[in-house]
Motif scaffolding. Structure first.
Motif, PDB file in Angstrom:
ATOM      1  N   VAL A 163       1.016  -0.982   0.379  1.00  0.00           N
ATOM      2  CA  VAL A 163      -0.351  -0.036  -0.016  1.00  0.00           C
ATOM      3  C   VAL A 163       1.043   1.183   0.107  1.00  0.00           C
ATOM      4  O   VAL A 163       2.178   1.075   0.784  1.00  0.00           O
ATOM      5  N   GLY A 164       0.449   2.269  -0.865  1.00  0.00           N
ATOM      6  CA  GLY A 164       0.795   3.532  -0.467  1.00  0.00           C
ATOM      7  C   GLY A 164       1.369   4.173  -1.749  1.00  0.00           C
ATOM      8  O   GLY A 164       0.618   4.035  -2.544  1.00  0.00           O
ATOM      9  N   PHE A 165       2.831   5.487  -1.341  1.00  0.00           N
ATOM     10  CA  PHE A 165       2.253   6.570  -2.493  1.00  0.00           C
ATOM     11  C   PHE A 165       3.618   5.853  -3.803  1.00  0.00           C
ATOM     12  O   PHE A 165       3.977   7.112  -4.373  1.00  0.00           O
ATOM     13  N   VAL A 166       4.279   6.004  -3.454  1.00  0.00           N
ATOM     14  CA  VAL A 166       5.799   5.526  -3.887  1.00  0.00           C
ATOM     15  C   VAL A 166       6.435   3.881  -4.700  1.00  0.00           C
ATOM     16  O   VAL A 166       6.636   3.185  -3.374  1.00  0.00           O
ATOM     17  N   ASN A 167       6.079   4.043  -5.553  1.00  0.00           N
ATOM     18  CA  ASN A 167       6.809   2.801  -6.148  1.00  0.00           C
ATOM     19  C   ASN A 167       5.807   1.718  -6.014  1.00  0.00           C
ATOM     20  O   ASN A 167       6.769   0.658  -6.658  1.00  0.00           O
ATOM     21  N   ALA A 171       5.175  -0.831  -9.198  1.00  0.00           N
ATOM     22  CA  ALA A 171       6.090  -2.471  -8.525  1.00  0.00           C
ATOM     23  C   ALA A 171       4.898  -3.594  -9.113  1.00  0.00           C
ATOM     24  O   ALA A 171       5.185  -4.547  -9.536  1.00  0.00           O
ATOM     25  N   ARG A 188      -2.446   2.202  -5.859  1.00  0.00           N
ATOM     26  CA  ARG A 188      -2.145   2.231  -4.599  1.00  0.00           C
ATOM     27  C   ARG A 188      -2.651   1.780  -3.135  1.00  0.00           C
ATOM     28  O   ARG A 188      -1.401   1.569  -2.270  1.00  0.00           O
ATOM     29  N   LYS A 189      -4.032   1.384  -3.315  1.00  0.00           N
ATOM     30  CA  LYS A 189      -4.604   0.470  -2.099  1.00  0.00           C
ATOM     31  C   LYS A 189      -3.865  -1.168  -1.662  1.00  0.00           C
ATOM     32  O   LYS A 189      -3.385  -2.058  -2.890  1.00  0.00           O
TER      33      LYS A 189
END
Lengths: 207, 207
Positions: A163-167, A171, A188-189
């Motif tokens: 989860v997240g905002f960078v790469n 990925a 992103r989730k």
């Protein structure tokens, strides 16, 4: 207090699944994907999982079969490891591995300037037999798996749910380019809860 | 592979927080609420937490102060217990309790026809000193806390973050009716990850 519905503990999950099915407004998926989608919504109360979950052909069936045959699960988060049903895993003879807190992993990651998750995946790659990688946190774990696949690693299944905002988006896309079976919530989730839930949905599946 | 940004492991969180702040389009909250909101979004990639997180007056400050004074955390999920930063808790002298896998809890819950989470909260109510309840799964845990508060329990803070479809909304509202400090993501959303994240945001807060 009288706004609360009276539902027996053992009926709460059943009732929840009925509500989810009803709010999906007739949208349906073939099994076992549908069970996995519903359980992700159940765990997050987020209907976006109906749209973002991607399965490579036969991925869910491959995962279920492997778990029943005692496949191991390697994860990059202690939370996911804690959330996967240990009793079911033991019943099938499988083990859950998370190396994130291992001293050698911390040491190695500092030495190389990489994330601990990267080193964890390398340790996971050394496990014999069928292995499912359940990534719930670090996109770098997926990147390292991608690299290892290029040089011959053949995991049974990759649950790619960082989860997240960078790469994170990138990925996940890398993993979806390989020929390894995958279950990935695109975008992103994701998270430890989603990675664990996908494992549990496969462990609980009857059919 | 060239779509991936080159970000050092130690900079990923900082970069993520910058993206979150930027996508909040200038929306801002007083600290320490803002840090907690951002960390919930960071953990879920779900901006709904900007709208659903409710804080009773001074709740975040109360939680931060209590944790620094060695308050205990009682949670209804092993996943949340695994996700809360143990090192920080130890540094401050606090302990994390989860009784969900205790044999006596299972036995008692079967005998009384209630959830294990209900019994867990009762065990938590017996802990001396400052106690933060971090509920990430069972609305019945919040309902039991509400009942215990009616007969005199005074927890330091309740993080009311169960997730789901049956009695979750209502149980959160019950807690928000008490005079106990609370942090609650209103509505259906929440989860072990959110409960753990709120604890961690308070543990990490500098200010």
């Amino acid at each position: 207090m009288n706004k609360l519905q009276i539902v027996k503990p053992e009926d709460i999950e059943k009732r929840s699944m009925e509500i989810i099915t009803s709010e999906l407004n007739g949208r349906t998926w073939p099994e076992p994907q549908f069970s996995i989608i519903k359980r992700c919504i159940h765990t997050s109360a987020d209907f976006e999982y109906a749209d973002n979950l991607c399965f490579s052909k036969g991925a869910a069936e491959i995962g279920i079969k492997a778990l029943r045959n005692g496949a191991s699960i390697v994860t990059d988060t202690e939370m996911a490891a804690a959330g996967i049903n240990k009793k079911k895993m033991e019943e099938y003879g499988g083990k859950i591995y998370c190396f994130m807190r291992d001293a050698d992993v911390a040491e190695e990651s500092v030495k190389r300037g990489c994330t601990r998750a990267t080193v964890c995946m390398e340790k996971g790659a050394d496990i014999r037999g069928e292995v499912i990688f359940a990534v719930g946190n670090a996109p770098t774990a997926l990147v390292r798996l991608y690299e290892l696949i290029q040089i011959g690693l053949k995991p049974t299944l990759i649950i790619g749910a960082p989860v997240g905002f960078v790469n994170v988006v990138e990925a996940k896309e890398l993993i979806m380019e390989t020929n390894i079976p995958y279950i990935v919530p695109k975008g992103r989730k994701g998270g430890s809860n989603i990675a664990a839930t996908i494992c549990n949905a496969m462990l609980y599946y009857k059919g």
